[in-house]
Design an enzyme around this catalytic site. Sequence first.
Site, PDB file in Angstrom:
ATOM      1  N   LEU A 127      -1.736   2.403  -7.485  1.00 16.91           N
ATOM      2  CA  LEU A 127      -1.664   2.355  -6.025  1.00 16.91           C
ATOM      3  C   LEU A 127      -0.247   2.668  -5.562  1.00 16.91           C
ATOM      4  CD1 LEU A 127      -2.941   1.797  -3.275  1.00 16.91           C
ATOM      5  CD2 LEU A 127      -2.389  -0.623  -3.599  1.00 16.91           C
ATOM      6  N   TYR A 128       0.748   2.174  -6.306  1.00 10.11           N
ATOM      7  CA  TYR A 128       2.143   2.489  -5.964  1.00 10.11           C
ATOM      8  C   TYR A 128       2.330   4.005  -5.898  1.00 10.11           C
ATOM      9  CZ  TYR A 128       7.121   3.335  -6.728  1.00 10.11           C
ATOM     10  OH  TYR A 128       8.406   3.804  -6.629  1.00 10.11           O
ATOM     11  N   ALA A 129       1.862   4.717  -6.922  1.00  8.34           N
ATOM     12  CA  ALA A 129       1.985   6.171  -6.948  1.00  8.34           C
ATOM     13  C   ALA A 129       1.240   6.805  -5.777  1.00  8.34           C
ATOM     14  CB  ALA A 129       1.450   6.714  -8.267  1.00  8.34           C
ATOM     15  N   THR A 182       0.672   5.515  -2.821  1.00 10.43           N
ATOM     16  CA  THR A 182       1.394   5.323  -1.551  1.00 10.43           C
ATOM     17  C   THR A 182       2.607   6.237  -1.473  1.00 10.43           C
ATOM     18  OG1 THR A 182       2.693   3.456  -2.439  1.00 10.43           O
ATOM     19  CG2 THR A 182       0.629   2.930  -1.307  1.00 10.43           C
TER      20      THR A 182
END
Length: 428
Positions: A239-241, A243
Amino acid sequence: MSPLNPILDNIPTTPGKFKPEKSPLHFLHHRLRVHTTLPKLTLVFLAFIFLFFFLSPPSPTAPRRTLRSTSWENHVKSSAKPRSRAAPIVLVTGAAGFVGSHAAVALKRRGNGVVGLDNFNPYYDVSLKKARKLQLLDRAGVFIVEGDINDAVLLRKLFSLVKFSHVLHLAAQAGVRYAMVNPSSYVESNVDGFVNLLEVAKSVNPQPVIVWASSSSVYGLNSKVPFSEKDRTDQPASLYAATKKAGEEIAHSYNHIYGLSITGLRFFTVYGPWGRPDMAYFFFTRDILKRRPISIYEGAGHVTVARDFTYIDDIVKGCLAAIDTAKKSTGSGGKKKGEAQFRIINLGNTSPVSVNKLVSILEKLLKVKAKKKVVLMPRNGDVPFTHANVTLARKELGYRPSTDLETGLGKFVKWYLEFYGGKKKSSW
């Protein structure tokens, strides 16, 4: 890399309601009934208290709050003054963070006007962020405003106080694994916060140049190495990637519609003094010194896990070069008046090193044998390999990373032992 022990917000318990059986006035009234000569005197006394409370001048705390408000505004203006009129004036978001604190200090030392903004969130030890403020930012003369990038009123206030020529946007919710615990924090910071900043920036006159931190994580499941800016980035592994990739697309739309000059920098595994405790080199150092076992990941089929570790000074040089080479925004008051520059650039070291090699270097520097435990990499958003192609960075920014991993880790270990008061006890 990614956090070992996610930090969860402490949720206070809700206080229960308390209802006294009888009010204090009941007991006062009961006692006054016994002494029939007191009621008139009591009423006069209560009337006096009433008049004193409501007719007395305001508490002195009110003007003190006003003075404090004026004071922080003056600090902002003072910190934003460059040494020369031609020097950039930069708002650095995430200024108490790892990269942010180093970049803000470097900008200030070379004569730029610099104002920092940070919300000091508790994703990792806040005392480390406060120490960066005290020992790095304060000493360099960088004033930092404690606030959130989602606070549009605060951002507009800052832009009304200072005509920032550039924004170095480094504020973000970092880490890969923590997204499995608190996913909303990534959307709130990396998407909502970024949009909020761009909304304010596109509306001011003159519009600032935006340089911001994307991530090598956007390459996700891409198997072609080294990673080039031309490679596909539509398969995020976390999810970090996702965003961060969303941020790149959002940035492009604001560039296209409003004429904001925007440069996105894809950082590759930044390390060094004052680093983040959730990064492997950091918690490996801590655990090796404490004689705790460390987990070394390997990919499926015993694939070696490696990272393109990039020293903090090289990253900072890339950030400053991006500011210096960026062209001006072309919009005014939210209206585009011409095509504006848009760039996405890798910042890495171009020399991937295996995690096993990383541990060996730490063992040598700490003179302590690590208790290693090899485990299969879990499906938590991490990828087995990163490797930056920096051809574009060299062309656009004159970027040439110069610090090898052993040299950089040597500087980190020196700082770590001084900051945490550790003592190397050889166990070779």
